[in-house]
Write an enzyme that holds these catalytic residues in place. Structure first.
Site, PDB file in Angstrom:
ATOM      1  N   ASP A  42     -42.133   0.598  11.812  1.00  0.00           N
ATOM      2  CA  ASP A  42     -41.497  -0.724  11.832  1.00  0.00           C
ATOM      3  C   ASP A  42     -42.472  -1.753  11.278  1.00  0.00           C
ATOM      4  O   ASP A  42     -43.535  -1.979  11.853  1.00  0.00           O
ATOM      5  CB  ASP A  42     -41.074  -1.096  13.259  1.00  0.00           C
ATOM      6  CG  ASP A  42     -40.080  -2.269  13.268  1.00  0.00           C
ATOM      7  OD1 ASP A  42     -39.518  -2.585  12.202  1.00  0.00           O
ATOM      8  OD2 ASP A  42     -39.870  -2.863  14.342  1.00  0.00           O
ATOM      9  N   GLN A  66     -42.814  -6.366  26.553  1.00  0.00           N
ATOM     10  CA  GLN A  66     -43.615  -6.503  25.333  1.00  0.00           C
ATOM     11  C   GLN A  66     -44.768  -7.494  25.522  1.00  0.00           C
ATOM     12  O   GLN A  66     -45.907  -7.219  25.144  1.00  0.00           O
ATOM     13  CB  GLN A  66     -42.710  -6.961  24.179  1.00  0.00           C
ATOM     14  CG  GLN A  66     -43.411  -7.027  22.833  1.00  0.00           C
ATOM     15  CD  GLN A  66     -42.465  -7.473  21.710  1.00  0.00           C
ATOM     16  OE1 GLN A  66     -41.275  -7.688  21.924  1.00  0.00           O
ATOM     17  NE2 GLN A  66     -42.994  -7.606  20.502  1.00  0.00           N
ATOM     18  N   GLU A  75     -33.124  -6.992  17.504  1.00  0.00           N
ATOM     19  CA  GLU A  75     -33.826  -7.458  16.305  1.00  0.00           C
ATOM     20  C   GLU A  75     -33.011  -7.030  15.103  1.00  0.00           C
ATOM     21  O   GLU A  75     -32.736  -5.834  14.916  1.00  0.00           O
ATOM     22  CB  GLU A  75     -35.250  -6.886  16.226  1.00  0.00           C
ATOM     23  CG  GLU A  75     -36.184  -7.510  17.245  1.00  0.00           C
ATOM     24  CD  GLU A  75     -37.653  -7.160  17.027  1.00  0.00           C
ATOM     25  OE1 GLU A  75     -37.936  -6.125  16.388  1.00  0.00           O
ATOM     26  OE2 GLU A  75     -38.517  -7.928  17.504  1.00  0.00           O
ATOM     27  N   ASP A  81     -33.454  -3.098  16.347  1.00  0.00           N
ATOM     28  CA  ASP A  81     -34.643  -2.696  17.102  1.00  0.00           C
ATOM     29  C   ASP A  81     -34.582  -3.376  18.480  1.00  0.00           C
ATOM     30  O   ASP A  81     -35.170  -4.426  18.702  1.00  0.00           O
ATOM     31  CB  ASP A  81     -35.888  -3.131  16.313  1.00  0.00           C
ATOM     32  CG  ASP A  81     -37.182  -2.743  17.003  1.00  0.00           C
ATOM     33  OD1 ASP A  81     -37.151  -1.878  17.882  1.00  0.00           O
ATOM     34  OD2 ASP A  81     -38.227  -3.326  16.642  1.00  0.00           O
ATOM     35  N   ARG A 122     -38.463  -8.113  25.946  1.00  0.00           N
ATOM     36  CA  ARG A 122     -39.506  -9.100  25.635  1.00  0.00           C
ATOM     37  C   ARG A 122     -40.531  -9.305  26.753  1.00  0.00           C
ATOM     38  O   ARG A 122     -41.702  -9.577  26.475  1.00  0.00           O
ATOM     39  CB  ARG A 122     -38.854 -10.453  25.291  1.00  0.00           C
ATOM     40  CG  ARG A 122     -37.944 -10.425  24.102  1.00  0.00           C
ATOM     41  CD  ARG A 122     -38.659  -9.944  22.856  1.00  0.00           C
ATOM     42  NE  ARG A 122     -37.779 -10.014  21.687  1.00  0.00           N
ATOM     43  CZ  ARG A 122     -38.109  -9.511  20.506  1.00  0.00           C
ATOM     44  NH1 ARG A 122     -39.263  -8.889  20.334  1.00  0.00           N
ATOM     45  NH2 ARG A 122     -37.276  -9.612  19.498  1.00  0.00           N
ATOM     46  N   GLU A 140     -36.367 -15.772  19.227  1.00  0.00           N
ATOM     47  CA  GLU A 140     -36.505 -16.939  18.346  1.00  0.00           C
ATOM     48  C   GLU A 140     -35.307 -17.873  18.460  1.00  0.00           C
ATOM     49  O   GLU A 140     -35.457 -19.087  18.480  1.00  0.00           O
ATOM     50  CB  GLU A 140     -36.576 -16.491  16.881  1.00  0.00           C
ATOM     51  CG  GLU A 140     -37.823 -15.771  16.472  1.00  0.00           C
ATOM     52  CD  GLU A 140     -37.638 -15.191  15.078  1.00  0.00           C
ATOM     53  OE1 GLU A 140     -37.789 -15.930  14.107  1.00  0.00           O
ATOM     54  OE2 GLU A 140     -37.321 -13.994  14.968  1.00  0.00           O
ATOM     55  N   THR A 143     -33.380   2.600  19.319  1.00  0.00           N
ATOM     56  CA  THR A 143     -33.316   1.924  18.027  1.00  0.00           C
ATOM     57  C   THR A 143     -32.038   2.405  17.357  1.00  0.00           C
ATOM     58  O   THR A 143     -31.865   3.603  17.151  1.00  0.00           O
ATOM     59  CB  THR A 143     -34.535   2.294  17.142  1.00  0.00           C
ATOM     60  OG1 THR A 143     -35.736   2.055  17.882  1.00  0.00           O
ATOM     61  CG2 THR A 143     -34.546   1.487  15.861  1.00  0.00           C
ATOM     62  N   GLU A 164     -32.615  -5.984  11.596  1.00  0.00           N
ATOM     63  CA  GLU A 164     -33.498  -5.390  10.597  1.00  0.00           C
ATOM     64  C   GLU A 164     -32.679  -4.526   9.630  1.00  0.00           C
ATOM     65  O   GLU A 164     -31.551  -4.139   9.929  1.00  0.00           O
ATOM     66  CB  GLU A 164     -34.563  -4.486  11.269  1.00  0.00           C
ATOM     67  CG  GLU A 164     -35.374  -5.194  12.332  1.00  0.00           C
ATOM     68  CD  GLU A 164     -36.643  -4.459  12.747  1.00  0.00           C
ATOM     69  OE1 GLU A 164     -37.131  -3.609  11.979  1.00  0.00           O
ATOM     70  OE2 GLU A 164     -37.144  -4.762  13.855  1.00  0.00           O
ATOM     71  N   HIS A 190     -40.181 -14.946  10.947  1.00  0.00           N
ATOM     72  CA  HIS A 190     -40.195 -14.256  12.245  1.00  0.00           C
ATOM     73  C   HIS A 190     -41.616 -14.188  12.803  1.00  0.00           C
ATOM     74  O   HIS A 190     -41.862 -14.521  13.961  1.00  0.00           O
ATOM     75  CB  HIS A 190     -39.611 -12.853  12.095  1.00  0.00           C
ATOM     76  CG  HIS A 190     -39.730 -12.007  13.332  1.00  0.00           C
ATOM     77  ND1 HIS A 190     -39.012 -12.278  14.487  1.00  0.00           N
ATOM     78  CD2 HIS A 190     -40.488 -10.903  13.604  1.00  0.00           C
ATOM     79  CE1 HIS A 190     -39.338 -11.370  15.407  1.00  0.00           C
ATOM     80  NE2 HIS A 190     -40.220 -10.530  14.900  1.00  0.00           N
ATOM     81  N   LYS A 195     -40.082  -1.179  23.065  1.00  0.00           N
ATOM     82  CA  LYS A 195     -39.286  -0.913  21.862  1.00  0.00           C
ATOM     83  C   LYS A 195     -38.741   0.511  21.792  1.00  0.00           C
ATOM     84  O   LYS A 195     -37.759   0.755  21.102  1.00  0.00           O
ATOM     85  CB  LYS A 195     -40.182  -1.099  20.627  1.00  0.00           C
ATOM     86  CG  LYS A 195     -40.824  -2.456  20.497  1.00  0.00           C
ATOM     87  CD  LYS A 195     -39.898  -3.406  19.798  1.00  0.00           C
ATOM     88  CE  LYS A 195     -40.631  -4.673  19.396  1.00  0.00           C
ATOM     89  NZ  LYS A 195     -39.751  -5.558  18.626  1.00  0.00           N
TER      90      LYS A 195
HETATM   91 MN    MN Z   1     -38.853  -4.678  15.093  1.00  0.00          MN
END
Ligand code: MN
Length: 418
Positions: free
Chosen positions: A129, A243, A202, A236, A240, A366, A260, A204, A136, A256
């Protein structure tokens, strides 16, 4: 390829203008059809069955489409991809009578997408990743370390990435259970354990590796795209709070690797050619092994929606693949410059694709600025992070003149802890 001819191509099968899968696209997917794994190509609301077409002797190579995945086909490279694409495109084109005028063959080889279950298109050996969106990385860095330390010094010189977990990659539609984990909400108190309170998505995209490289032999940047079988959407999923506590000094781990999700249809670089565009200006200029010029990215519109268990879906993000600072070619060149071998079926994810506006932020961290600015859904509920029962759906497409080259969707529902 002549792009005017490309736009003008049509199939004997009716495909609406807003469909993601016109004859200009022809993405590859693996499906469960009547209990068997078959390879296919999406066309409109149908799938053209490559496995059965091979058995009918209609395709150049039988071996590639016998299943259970596209890894051998991905490994075969550009000439095999072009030959298959050319052949399938011809069989489906309005001028070609083989299927058009043969009801038995059509009945055999075309199946409605609603009648099949999509599977993972490849067996993923390794998953990387990247972290290639400057917006970001800047936003997340600002939240975690403050505005003055937002971008680490290395960020503008190399495509930062971490090695993810291949074993938890799942296909679109798979439910995702809220993970348990260790967090430290109060720095003055000992760590806590329990379900994540800040589950996120996320937005992606991911490249699927075609032919790999031998260990010790880097892939030069000018050859990099020839090593990519195609692109898919990727979610993904991220915890948080886990993390924030675990990530230093080695990066994401349990925050994570619980799930996925990827979309089932692999869209080829060839199908994306008409949508090429220049990427962002890179300043400072990267080192020579990362030099690239011309149109190195693609204009792909990206959307994310959240649908609560008792309401309709609300679009919470509109972004674009071309916002990414580091290109696919730069990612491949950097990944292999030390001699690291890529293998067919490996997944190279882009990192969250955020744009310059709040509405283009590719994750809730975000979008809600770490939960301090909740968003409001169509049913009046607010979200800081995902709640149990929420369905997250990502979609993407390139808009052509009267047609779209799309990726379908990647979707998943959040389940509560068991
Ligand atoms: Mn990611």
């Amino acid at each position: 390829m002549n792009l005017t001819d490309h736009a003008a191509r049509s199939s004997w099968l009716e495909v609406p203008a807003e469909s993601h899968f016109p004859i200009q696209n022809l993405p590859y997917g693996m499906m469960l059809r009547a209990g068997e794994t078959h390879a296919g190509v999406a066309i409109g609301a149908h799938v053209f069955d490559l496995t059965l077409a091979s058995r009918e002797g209609l395709l150049p190579s039988k071996a590639f489409f016998a299943g259970p995945d596209f890894n051998a086909f991905a490994a075969a490279g550009l000439s095999a991809w072009s030959a298959a694409r050319e052949r399938v495109g011809r069989l489906l084109s309005a001028e070609e009578p083989t299927l058009r005028d043969d009801p038995r063959l059509r009945e055999t080889l075309l199946v409605p997408q609603s009648e099949v279950t999509m599977l993972l298109p490849v067996t993923v050996g390794d998953y990387t990743d990247f972290y290639s969106s400057k917006e970001h990385a800047t936003n997340v860095g600002t939240m975690l370390r403050g505005a003055e330390n937002a971008l680490m010094p290395n960020w503008v010189h190399l495509p930062v990435a971490y090695h993810g977990r291949a074993s938890s990659i799942v296909v679109s539609g798979t439910e995702v259970r809220r993970p348990l984990g260790q967090t430290r909400p109060d720095p003055a108190a000992p760590p806590a354990f329990g379900p994540t309170k800040s589950l996120d998505y996320e937005l992606e995209m991911a490249a699927i590796v075609g032919p790999g490289n031998t260990r010790g032999d880097p892939i030069p940047i000018e050859d990099a795209e020839d090593h990519l079988f195609g692109l898919v959407l990727l979610n993904d999923w991220s915890a948080r709070d886990v993390q924030a506590w675990e990530y230093q000094p080695l990066g994401p781990f349990l925050a994570k690797n619980f799930a996925t999700s990827i979309s089932p249809w692999v869209v080829s670089i060839e199908a994306l050619e008409p949508f090429r565009k220049a990427g962002p200006t890179q300043d400072p200029k990267p080192l020579p092994y990362l030099h690239q010029h011309g149109r190195t990215t693609f204009d792909i519109r990206l959307e994310v929606s959240i649908q609560p268990i008792d309401g309709e879906a609300t679009t919470v993000c509109v972004s674009n693949f071309s916002h990414l600072y580091w290109s696919l070619g730069q990612q491949v060149a950097h990944h292999t410059v030390n001699g690291c071998p890529l293998r067919p079926g490996d997944l190279l994810a882009s990192g969250t694709i955020s744009g310059p506006t709040p509405e283009s932020a590719g994750c809730l961290l975000e979008r809600t600025w770490r939960g301090t600015k909740p968003i409001t859904l169509a049913n009046g509920q607010t979200r800081r992070f995902l709640e149990d029962g929420d369905r997250v759906t990502m979609t993407a497409w390139c808009q052509g003149d009267g047609y779209r080259v799309g990726f379908g969707e990647v979707t998943g529902v959040v389940l509560g802890v068991r």
